[in-house]
Every structure is written in structure tokens, then in C-alpha cells.
Design an enzyme around this catalytic site. Structure first.
Site, PDB file in Angstrom:
ATOM      1  N   SER A  95       0.831  -1.207   0.000  1.00 21.89           N
ATOM      2  CA  SER A  95       0.000   0.000   0.000  1.00 21.89           C
ATOM      3  C   SER A  95       0.866   1.258   0.000  1.00 21.89           C
ATOM      4  O   SER A  95       1.538   1.568   0.987  1.00 21.89           O
ATOM      5  CB  SER A  95      -0.928   0.025   1.209  1.00 21.89           C
ATOM      6  OG  SER A  95      -1.609   1.266   1.222  1.00 21.89           O
ATOM      7  N   HIS A 132      -0.573  -1.492  -4.178  1.00 16.45           N
ATOM      8  CA  HIS A 132      -1.947  -1.238  -3.750  1.00 16.45           C
ATOM      9  C   HIS A 132      -2.155   0.271  -3.676  1.00 16.45           C
ATOM     10  O   HIS A 132      -1.451   0.976  -2.957  1.00 16.45           O
ATOM     11  CB  HIS A 132      -2.163  -1.904  -2.387  1.00 16.45           C
ATOM     12  CG  HIS A 132      -3.567  -1.838  -1.873  1.00 16.45           C
ATOM     13  ND1 HIS A 132      -4.545  -2.728  -2.250  1.00 16.45           N
ATOM     14  CD2 HIS A 132      -4.150  -0.987  -0.989  1.00 16.45           C
ATOM     15  CE1 HIS A 132      -5.674  -2.438  -1.617  1.00 16.45           C
ATOM     16  NE2 HIS A 132      -5.462  -1.374  -0.844  1.00 16.45           N
ATOM     17  N   ASP A 168      -4.723   3.211  -2.890  1.00 21.14           N
ATOM     18  CA  ASP A 168      -5.955   3.516  -2.158  1.00 21.14           C
ATOM     19  C   ASP A 168      -6.558   4.843  -2.587  1.00 21.14           C
ATOM     20  O   ASP A 168      -5.961   5.901  -2.348  1.00 21.14           O
ATOM     21  CB  ASP A 168      -5.656   3.598  -0.655  1.00 21.14           C
ATOM     22  CG  ASP A 168      -5.411   2.237  -0.036  1.00 21.14           C
ATOM     23  OD1 ASP A 168      -6.270   1.355  -0.187  1.00 21.14           O
ATOM     24  OD2 ASP A 168      -4.360   2.064   0.618  1.00 21.14           O
ATOM     25  N   MET A 211      -9.522   7.494  -1.997  1.00 18.57           N
ATOM     26  CA  MET A 211     -10.562   7.889  -1.026  1.00 18.57           C
ATOM     27  C   MET A 211     -11.122   9.249  -1.431  1.00 18.57           C
ATOM     28  O   MET A 211     -10.359  10.130  -1.846  1.00 18.57           O
ATOM     29  CB  MET A 211      -9.968   7.977   0.376  1.00 18.57           C
ATOM     30  CG  MET A 211      -9.245   6.697   0.814  1.00 18.57           C
ATOM     31  SD  MET A 211      -8.713   6.786   2.535  1.00 18.57           S
ATOM     32  CE  MET A 211      -7.628   5.358   2.628  1.00 18.57           C
ATOM     33  N   HIS A 246      -7.755   0.198  -5.123  1.00 18.42           N
ATOM     34  CA  HIS A 246      -8.804   0.002  -4.122  1.00 18.42           C
ATOM     35  C   HIS A 246      -9.619   1.282  -4.020  1.00 18.42           C
ATOM     36  O   HIS A 246      -9.149   2.277  -3.462  1.00 18.42           O
ATOM     37  CB  HIS A 246      -8.130  -0.359  -2.786  1.00 18.42           C
ATOM     38  CG  HIS A 246      -9.070  -0.545  -1.643  1.00 18.42           C
ATOM     39  ND1 HIS A 246      -8.632  -0.591  -0.333  1.00 18.42           N
ATOM     40  CD2 HIS A 246     -10.413  -0.708  -1.590  1.00 18.42           C
ATOM     41  CE1 HIS A 246      -9.677  -0.770   0.467  1.00 18.42           C
ATOM     42  NE2 HIS A 246     -10.760  -0.836  -0.264  1.00 18.42           N
ATOM     43  N   MET A 251     -12.252   3.493  -2.479  1.00 17.04           N
ATOM     44  CA  MET A 251     -13.102   3.754  -1.312  1.00 17.04           C
ATOM     45  C   MET A 251     -13.841   5.042  -1.620  1.00 17.04           C
ATOM     46  O   MET A 251     -13.587   6.096  -1.019  1.00 17.04           O
ATOM     47  CB  MET A 251     -12.238   3.859  -0.040  1.00 17.04           C
ATOM     48  CG  MET A 251     -11.733   2.496   0.433  1.00 17.04           C
ATOM     49  SD  MET A 251     -10.290   2.623   1.495  1.00 17.04           S
ATOM     50  CE  MET A 251      -9.013   2.747   0.241  1.00 17.04           C
ATOM     51  N   MET A 272     -11.741  -6.349   4.440  1.00 18.10           N
ATOM     52  CA  MET A 272     -11.048  -5.306   5.213  1.00 18.10           C
ATOM     53  C   MET A 272     -10.830  -5.787   6.648  1.00 18.10           C
ATOM     54  O   MET A 272     -11.764  -6.273   7.298  1.00 18.10           O
ATOM     55  CB  MET A 272     -11.871  -4.011   5.242  1.00 18.10           C
ATOM     56  CG  MET A 272     -11.999  -3.278   3.922  1.00 18.10           C
ATOM     57  SD  MET A 272     -10.429  -2.798   3.157  1.00 18.10           S
ATOM     58  CE  MET A 272      -9.735  -1.703   4.410  1.00 18.10           C
ATOM     59  N   ASP A 288      -6.709  -6.439   3.978  1.00 19.72           N
ATOM     60  CA  ASP A 288      -6.145  -5.091   3.954  1.00 19.72           C
ATOM     61  C   ASP A 288      -6.395  -4.420   5.301  1.00 19.72           C
ATOM     62  O   ASP A 288      -7.547  -4.229   5.703  1.00 19.72           O
ATOM     63  CB  ASP A 288      -6.835  -4.322   2.814  1.00 19.72           C
ATOM     64  CG  ASP A 288      -6.310  -2.906   2.627  1.00 19.72           C
ATOM     65  OD1 ASP A 288      -5.297  -2.548   3.246  1.00 19.72           O
ATOM     66  OD2 ASP A 288      -6.929  -2.159   1.831  1.00 19.72           O
TER      67      ASP A 288
HETATM   68  C1  DX5 Z   1      -6.995   1.575   4.662  1.00 19.47           C
HETATM   69  C2  DX5 Z   1      -6.364   1.235   3.335  1.00 19.47           C
HETATM   70  C3  DX5 Z   1      -5.189   0.346   3.448  1.00 19.47           C
HETATM   71  C4  DX5 Z   1      -4.031   0.903   4.228  1.00 19.47           C
HETATM   72  C5  DX5 Z   1      -3.361  -0.248   4.924  1.00 19.47           C
HETATM   73  O1  DX5 Z   1      -8.239   2.139   4.457  1.00 19.47           O
HETATM   74  O2  DX5 Z   1      -7.311   0.596   2.483  1.00 19.47           O
HETATM   75  O3  DX5 Z   1      -4.759  -0.128   2.173  1.00 19.47           O
HETATM   76  O4  DX5 Z   1      -3.071   1.574   3.452  1.00 19.47           O
HETATM   77  O5  DX5 Z   1      -2.353   0.240   5.701  1.00 19.47           O
HETATM   78  P1  DX5 Z   1      -1.692  -0.568   6.893  1.00 19.47           P
HETATM   79  O6  DX5 Z   1      -1.026  -1.770   6.281  1.00 19.47           O
HETATM   80  O7  DX5 Z   1      -0.760   0.398   7.474  1.00 19.47           O
HETATM   81  O8  DX5 Z   1      -2.810  -0.982   7.821  1.00 19.47           O
HETATM   82 ZN    ZN Z   2      -6.610  -0.470   0.671  1.00 18.45          ZN
END
Ligand code: DX5
Ligand code: ZN
Length: 219
Positions: free
Chosen positions: A9, A34, A36, A38, A67, A69, A138, A178
Site C-alpha cells: 500500500s 496497492h 488507495d 478515497m 482500491h 473507497m 477489510m 487489507d
Molecule cells: C486503509 C487502506 C489500506 C491501508 C493499509 O483504508 O485501504 O490499504 O493503506 O495500511 P496498513 O497496512 O498500514 O494498515
Molecule cells: Zn486499501
């Protein structure tokens, strides 16, 4: 048996040094990056959009694992696919029509995945078990990196069992996890049936990312 793969990530990467962070990830032996996304609506936080993803397109051998969100993923499938996504994951809890969103991803010729938040039951993904390549369970509330792992073993096992018994698609279902994945929690999720481990803060904190990736994959 599916191989264990690692998706790093880049939420935990140094944004000012993104190019060399990507090289570090590539050299670590991890299969995926990965990414993310948001939108400040589906989750409070706001992260990256299409341009940063596009900047990696064709510049890395890692699979670009996106991913989403975001509240209306269907609206942005073409944009993220055109920006280089190899896999797009969206949430069953989003407002888009699930079947239409899966079809939109598949129509771009890339892999489709659905994700469930910690409070969403395994059954929410059962109707789509033949239509997706991957389910993301998750293990934290989505929104931030560096949160404490929540044990979702029962949910992971239930999805693995349902796929074993009901999936007729050629390829086996991948189950990704994740949130809070490190050398202590990885064995728990692997035992439950997960085969793709997302990890951010643990890997970027590690002195030697390659060693940490090997640790995650090991038994
Ligand atoms: C959280 C993200 C994750 C996050 C995981 O909402 O979807 O991908 O980056 O980070 P760690 O491994 O630090 O929990
Ligand atoms: Zn993620």
C-alpha cells in the site's frame, strides 16, 4: 493451493519521493502495488486520484491494484482503467449498482474485485462469487493506514468455503486482506484462507522491505 502474494500500500509511501518509493517496492519482491483512492465521502479521508496512477502506467512491473473507497465507483471505472489499473476493487457498501460496476470493470479487460468493511457480513459477496476475480476483506475500518488489525478469520473462512463449494469460474477466487497486516497478523489471515496480503505501514517502516515481504509470505 494459491500462492501467497503481497500488495504494497503506497498510502504509506513518502509522497515527495514517490518515484524511488515505487522502485523500492519493485525490488522487494512484492507482486502488486496497492493504490488507495478515497473521496472524503465514502470515507473521511482524501487520497490520490487518476494522475498519480497514470504516472506509474508502463513504468513498473508490479500489478497496479486499485482500491476504490469512493461513494460512486461506477462513475470512475473507465478513468481508473485508462490510467493503468490492472485490478479494480470497489465496495459492496458503495452506492453504485454492483453488477453494473463489475461489468464495467470487466468490459475494460481487467480484473474485478469487491470489498467488505468489517461490519459487513460474508453473505454480502456470495451473489457475485462467480463474477469477480477477488474479494477484499477489510481488517480495519477503511480510511487510514497504520490502524490496529481486526481478526476477520471467520469471514475469510466463510467466503473461502462458499467459493470452494459454489464457484464454477475457471480461476480460483483470490481473497485479499487489507489493514494492520504485519509479521504477527499475516499467519492468522493466511490460515483463514486469504492469499493476497495488502500491507502499508509495516513494509514502509521496515529497514529492509524485501525481508519484510519474505516474512509476510513465509509460513
Ligand atoms: C486503509 C487502506 C489500506 C491501508 C493499509 O483504508 O485501504 O490499504 O493503506 O495500511 P496498513 O497496512 O498500514 O494498515
Ligand atoms: Zn486499501
Amino acid at each position: 493451493m494459491l500462492n501467497i502474494e503481497v500488495s504494497v500500500s503506497v498510502l504509506s509511501a513518502d509522497p515527495l519521493d514517490f518515484g524511488s518509493e515505487i522502485k523500492r517496492v519493485e525490488a522487494s519482491g512484492a507482486e502488486m502495488i496497492h493504490y488507495d483512492v478515497m473521496d472524503g465521502v465514502f470515507v473521511n479521508n482524501i487520497t490520490f486520484g487518476m494522475p498519480l496512477l497514470r504516472s506509474m502506467q508502463g513504468k513498473t512491473n508490479c500489478i497496479l491494484d486499485v482500491h476504490l473507497m469512493i461513494i460512486d465507483p461506477l462513475k470512475y471505472i473507465d478513468d481508473f482503467a485508462d490510467a493503468g489499473a490492472d485490478i479494480i476493487t470497489f465496495h459492496v457498501e458503495s452506492k453504485s449498482n454492483i453488477t453494473e460496476t463489475i461489468n464495467a470493470i470487466r468490459n475494460k479487460g481487467i480484473k474485478a474485485a469487491i470489498s467488505v468493511k468489517p461490519n459487513t457480513p460474508a453473505e454480502a459477496v456470495f451473489p457475485y462469487i462467480n463474477d469477480v476475480d477477488m474479494v477484499l476483506v477489510m481488517t480495519v475500518e477503511p480510511g487510514f493506514g497504520g490502524q490496529k488489525f481486526m481478526d476477520m478469520s471467520e469471514k475469510i473462512s466463510a467466503i473461502r468455503k462458499f467459493a470452494d463449494e459454489n464457484r464454477t469460474a475457471d480461476a480460483p477466487l483470490s481473497i485479499q486482506v487489507d489493514g494492520g497486516i504485519d509479521d504477527i497478523t499475516a499467519p492468522i489471515v493466511k490460515k483463514a484462507g486469504a492469499n493476497i496480503l495488502v500491507s502499508g505501514s509495516y513494509l514502509f517502516r521496515a529497514e529492509n522491505m524485501a525481508e519484510a515481504v519474505t516474512k509476510l509470505k513465509g509460513r
